[in-house]
Write a protein that holds these residues in place. Structure first.
Motif, PDB file in Angstrom:
ATOM      1  N   ASN A 261     129.892  36.686  -0.144  1.00 58.82           N
ATOM      2  CA  ASN A 261     128.267  36.865   0.149  1.00 58.82           C
ATOM      3  C   ASN A 261     128.326  36.864   1.929  1.00 58.82           C
ATOM      4  O   ASN A 261     127.169  37.856   2.047  1.00 58.82           O
ATOM      5  CB  ASN A 261     128.440  35.273  -0.367  1.00 58.82           C
ATOM      6  CG  ASN A 261     127.698  35.827  -2.041  1.00 58.82           C
ATOM      7  OD1 ASN A 261     127.924  36.527  -2.514  1.00 58.82           O
ATOM      8  ND2 ASN A 261     127.592  34.621  -2.586  1.00 58.82           N
ATOM      9  N   VAL A 262     129.330  36.101   2.768  1.00 59.41           N
ATOM     10  CA  VAL A 262     129.021  36.430   3.696  1.00 59.41           C
ATOM     11  C   VAL A 262     129.192  37.938   4.574  1.00 59.41           C
ATOM     12  O   VAL A 262     128.054  38.462   5.413  1.00 59.41           O
ATOM     13  CB  VAL A 262     130.387  35.476   4.852  1.00 59.41           C
ATOM     14  CG1 VAL A 262     129.958  36.148   5.990  1.00 59.41           C
ATOM     15  CG2 VAL A 262     129.663  33.982   4.604  1.00 59.41           C
ATOM     16  N   SER A 263     129.423  38.561   3.755  1.00 54.64           N
ATOM     17  CA  SER A 263     130.643  39.850   4.224  1.00 54.64           C
ATOM     18  C   SER A 263     128.451  40.735   4.025  1.00 54.64           C
ATOM     19  O   SER A 263     128.352  42.090   4.849  1.00 54.64           O
ATOM     20  CB  SER A 263     130.727  40.452   3.888  1.00 54.64           C
ATOM     21  OG  SER A 263     131.394  41.962   3.800  1.00 54.64           O
ATOM     22  N   ARG A 264     128.541  41.355   2.517  1.00 49.27           N
ATOM     23  CA  ARG A 264     126.612  40.905   2.278  1.00 49.27           C
ATOM     24  C   ARG A 264     125.681  41.182   3.142  1.00 49.27           C
ATOM     25  O   ARG A 264     125.001  41.907   3.306  1.00 49.27           O
ATOM     26  CB  ARG A 264     127.169  40.700   0.992  1.00 49.27           C
ATOM     27  CG  ARG A 264     128.450  41.676  -0.426  1.00 49.27           C
ATOM     28  CD  ARG A 264     127.762  41.007  -1.774  1.00 49.27           C
ATOM     29  NE  ARG A 264     128.338  42.456  -2.243  1.00 49.27           N
ATOM     30  CZ  ARG A 264     129.430  41.194  -3.948  1.00 49.27           C
ATOM     31  NH1 ARG A 264     127.714  40.254  -3.926  1.00 49.27           N
ATOM     32  NH2 ARG A 264     129.986  42.333  -4.862  1.00 49.27           N
TER      33      ARG A 264
ATOM     34  N   LYS B 203     122.909  44.064   9.482  1.00 50.31           N
ATOM     35  CA  LYS B 203     122.741  45.342   9.966  1.00 50.31           C
ATOM     36  C   LYS B 203     122.240  46.870   9.578  1.00 50.31           C
ATOM     37  O   LYS B 203     121.990  47.291  10.702  1.00 50.31           O
ATOM     38  CB  LYS B 203     124.737  45.623  10.077  1.00 50.31           C
ATOM     39  CG  LYS B 203     124.762  47.049  10.668  1.00 50.31           C
ATOM     40  CD  LYS B 203     126.447  47.166  10.299  1.00 50.31           C
ATOM     41  CE  LYS B 203     126.838  47.582   9.208  1.00 50.31           C
ATOM     42  NZ  LYS B 203     126.271  48.807   8.820  1.00 50.31           N
ATOM     43  N   ASP B 204     122.543  46.973   8.555  1.00 49.72           N
ATOM     44  CA  ASP B 204     121.482  48.221   7.891  1.00 49.72           C
ATOM     45  C   ASP B 204     119.883  47.867   7.854  1.00 49.72           C
ATOM     46  O   ASP B 204     119.168  48.842   8.352  1.00 49.72           O
ATOM     47  CB  ASP B 204     121.457  48.010   6.225  1.00 49.72           C
ATOM     48  CG  ASP B 204     123.383  48.076   5.908  1.00 49.72           C
ATOM     49  OD1 ASP B 204     124.169  49.081   6.594  1.00 49.72           O
ATOM     50  OD2 ASP B 204     124.005  48.224   4.917  1.00 49.72           O
ATOM     51  N   LEU B 205     119.817  46.781   8.099  1.00 47.49           N
ATOM     52  CA  LEU B 205     118.316  47.127   8.172  1.00 47.49           C
ATOM     53  C   LEU B 205     117.560  47.814   9.628  1.00 47.49           C
ATOM     54  O   LEU B 205     116.782  48.969  10.235  1.00 47.49           O
ATOM     55  CB  LEU B 205     117.441  45.671   8.427  1.00 47.49           C
ATOM     56  CG  LEU B 205     117.283  45.066   6.930  1.00 47.49           C
ATOM     57  CD1 LEU B 205     116.669  43.290   6.558  1.00 47.49           C
ATOM     58  CD2 LEU B 205     116.365  45.935   5.315  1.00 47.49           C
TER      59      LEU B 205
ATOM     60  N   ILE C 270     133.415  40.381  11.260  1.00 43.09           N
ATOM     61  CA  ILE C 270     133.072  42.106  10.728  1.00 43.09           C
ATOM     62  C   ILE C 270     132.688  42.681  11.919  1.00 43.09           C
ATOM     63  O   ILE C 270     131.689  42.638  12.398  1.00 43.09           O
ATOM     64  CB  ILE C 270     132.250  42.302   9.605  1.00 43.09           C
ATOM     65  CG1 ILE C 270     131.997  41.485   8.158  1.00 43.09           C
ATOM     66  CG2 ILE C 270     131.695  44.148   8.926  1.00 43.09           C
ATOM     67  CD1 ILE C 270     131.128  41.746   7.794  1.00 43.09           C
ATOM     68  N   ALA C 271     133.301  43.844  12.207  1.00 45.82           N
ATOM     69  CA  ALA C 271     134.075  44.679  13.412  1.00 45.82           C
ATOM     70  C   ALA C 271     132.600  45.137  13.487  1.00 45.82           C
ATOM     71  O   ALA C 271     131.681  45.671  14.607  1.00 45.82           O
ATOM     72  CB  ALA C 271     134.801  45.490  13.496  1.00 45.82           C
ATOM     73  N   ALA C 272     131.964  45.884  12.271  1.00 44.14           N
ATOM     74  CA  ALA C 272     131.172  47.043  12.884  1.00 44.14           C
ATOM     75  C   ALA C 272     129.549  46.041  13.148  1.00 44.14           C
ATOM     76  O   ALA C 272     128.578  46.903  13.198  1.00 44.14           O
ATOM     77  CB  ALA C 272     130.587  47.623  11.279  1.00 44.14           C
ATOM     78  N   VAL C 273     129.820  44.798  12.211  1.00 41.46           N
ATOM     79  CA  VAL C 273     128.105  43.769  12.793  1.00 41.46           C
ATOM     80  C   VAL C 273     128.425  43.691  14.319  1.00 41.46           C
ATOM     81  O   VAL C 273     127.465  43.561  14.879  1.00 41.46           O
ATOM     82  CB  VAL C 273     128.227  42.517  12.221  1.00 41.46           C
ATOM     83  CG1 VAL C 273     127.568  41.681  12.539  1.00 41.46           C
ATOM     84  CG2 VAL C 273     128.565  43.134  10.429  1.00 41.46           C
ATOM     85  N   GLU C 274     129.541  43.113  14.564  1.00 44.40           N
ATOM     86  CA  GLU C 274     129.926  42.509  15.828  1.00 44.40           C
ATOM     87  C   GLU C 274     129.748  43.712  17.182  1.00 44.40           C
ATOM     88  O   GLU C 274     129.157  43.015  18.312  1.00 44.40           O
ATOM     89  CB  GLU C 274     131.743  42.244  15.832  1.00 44.40           C
ATOM     90  CG  GLU C 274     131.620  41.563  17.274  1.00 44.40           C
ATOM     91  CD  GLU C 274     133.845  41.270  17.175  1.00 44.40           C
ATOM     92  OE1 GLU C 274     133.417  40.323  18.691  1.00 44.40           O
ATOM     93  OE2 GLU C 274     134.040  41.565  16.558  1.00 44.40           O
ATOM     94  N   ASN C 275     129.575  44.336  17.056  1.00 42.91           N
ATOM     95  CA  ASN C 275     129.518  45.563  17.716  1.00 42.91           C
ATOM     96  C   ASN C 275     127.996  45.817  18.147  1.00 42.91           C
ATOM     97  O   ASN C 275     127.770  46.734  18.863  1.00 42.91           O
ATOM     98  CB  ASN C 275     130.278  46.915  17.186  1.00 42.91           C
ATOM     99  CG  ASN C 275     131.900  47.186  17.216  1.00 42.91           C
ATOM    100  OD1 ASN C 275     132.238  46.308  18.226  1.00 42.91           O
ATOM    101  ND2 ASN C 275     132.687  47.429  17.135  1.00 42.91           N
TER     102      ASN C 275
END
Length: 210
Positions: free
Chosen positions: A91-94, A100-102, A125-130
């Motif tokens: 759930n945290v990942s989602r 991020k997607d917004l 999550i790397a994609a979010v951290e960046n």
């Protein structure tokens, strides 16, 4: 508290565009249980948009995208982001991917605020951290820099007599109530000055200094 006051100010200054109320900056509190649907619900509630509580996360997400476009939102502020760490990893990942997607799909900036746990969860999550650059707000302590800051504030107060903000008892009370946060200190001193004026007192913090 800083984000809370900002929310109040933003609502007071809301304007209207061709599609309705314009909300260039939207501030929400992170859901206590992290989920994509929870984030979407918070956004829809803050916008005052009608929606079905039983709608799927996908349906709410579509509504959020439409409503944010309609409101002309450019910045999304998420306060108390440490809540996002209080759930299972899926759930945290989602939830993080939804945020991020917004940002990606709508071209908006997302600002996340919170305590130390908020920093940790945003790095899961790397994609979010960046996408996020951590900025730490240093807290004031009793020292030369704080004294200079309080002296400058005292000179700016529209009161007849000096407010003695540098008295040890006053400094101790300010630090206790503000947690050493600059914005909280300024707001506290400003509110004390307003109350002094309303009560006909020539200086603020009379309740501390006697």
């Amino acid at each position: 508290m800083i984000i809370g006051r900002l929310k109040t100010r933003l609502k007071a200054n809301a304007t209207r565009n061709a599609d309705g109320v314009s909300v260039p900056i939207l501030a929400i509190v992170a859901p206590e249980t992290p989920s994509a649907g929870g984030v979407y619900t918070k956004i829809l509630e803050e916008l005052g948009a009608p929606f079905s509580a039983g709608a799927s996360a996908y349906a709410k997400g579509a509504m959020v995208r439409a409503q944010l476009r309609k409101a002309g939102t450019r910045i999304l502020l998420i306060d108390e982001a440490e809540h996002l760490s209080e759930g299972d990893s899926r759930n945290v990942s989602r939830c993080l991917h939804a945020i991020k997607d917004l940002s990606t799909e709508l071209g908006i900036s997302v600002v996340v605020a919170g305590g130390p746990e908020a920093v940790k969860v945003m790095t899961r999550i790397a994609a979010v951290e960046n996408r996020f650059i951590p900025v730490i707000l240093d807290r004031w302590d009793d020292g030369k820099d704080l004294h200079s800051f309080l002296h400058a504030l005292s000179l700016a107060l529209p009161l007849k007599n000096p407010s003695f903000l540098l008295k040890p008892a006053v400094i101790a009370e300010i630090l206790k109530r503000s947690n050493g946060i600059a914005g909280e200190i300024s707001a506290m001193v400003r509110e004390a000055a307003v109350q002094a004026i309303l009560n006909g007192v020539p200086r603020c913090f009379r309740w501390v200094t006697g």
